[in-house]
Motif scaffolding. Sequence first.
Motif, PDB file in Angstrom:
ATOM      1  N   TRP A  18      17.784 135.123 -40.559  1.00  0.00           N
ATOM      2  CA  TRP A  18      17.317 133.746 -40.654  1.00  0.00           C
ATOM      3  C   TRP A  18      15.794 133.611 -40.651  1.00  0.00           C
ATOM      4  CZ3 TRP A  18      19.197 129.875 -42.872  1.00  0.00           C
ATOM      5  CH2 TRP A  18      18.595 128.626 -42.720  1.00  0.00           C
ATOM      6  N   ASN A  19      15.104 134.214 -39.710  1.00  0.00           N
ATOM      7  CA  ASN A  19      13.649 134.015 -39.614  1.00  0.00           C
ATOM      8  C   ASN A  19      12.885 134.586 -40.798  1.00  0.00           C
ATOM      9  OD1 ASN A  19      13.807 132.616 -37.211  1.00  0.00           O
ATOM     10  ND2 ASN A  19      13.577 134.446 -35.968  1.00  0.00           N
ATOM     11  N   GLY A  20      13.344 135.683 -41.344  1.00  0.00           N
ATOM     12  CA  GLY A  20      12.623 136.298 -42.451  1.00  0.00           C
ATOM     13  C   GLY A  20      13.068 135.853 -43.826  1.00  0.00           C
TER      14      GLY A  20
END
Length: 93
Positions: A18-20
């Motif tokens: 999700w974050n990347g």
Amino acid sequence: AWDTWGLHPTPPMGWANWNGYGCDYNDSTIRSIADALVSTGLRDAGYRTIIIQECITKKGHRDPVTGVPQPDKDKFPFGMKNLVDYLHEKGLL
């Protein structure tokens, strides 16, 4: 190893899409990350968890009989079981 209280010495460590990547990932992305965790020694250092979250299915794409959400075949052409088997073969969770 677990201690006498049933606790693991470290929290689950690894990688989450999700974050990347947000929703911009696919089977190939996950396999590349898995390979990198192994080749760089991170898996052996305890980074064994891969979290695949969000955007696995196309919106509203469900099995017509069971109603179970189905993986996006464009993003995961070999299916999720095949991908998870690959991760497990690499010693990842």
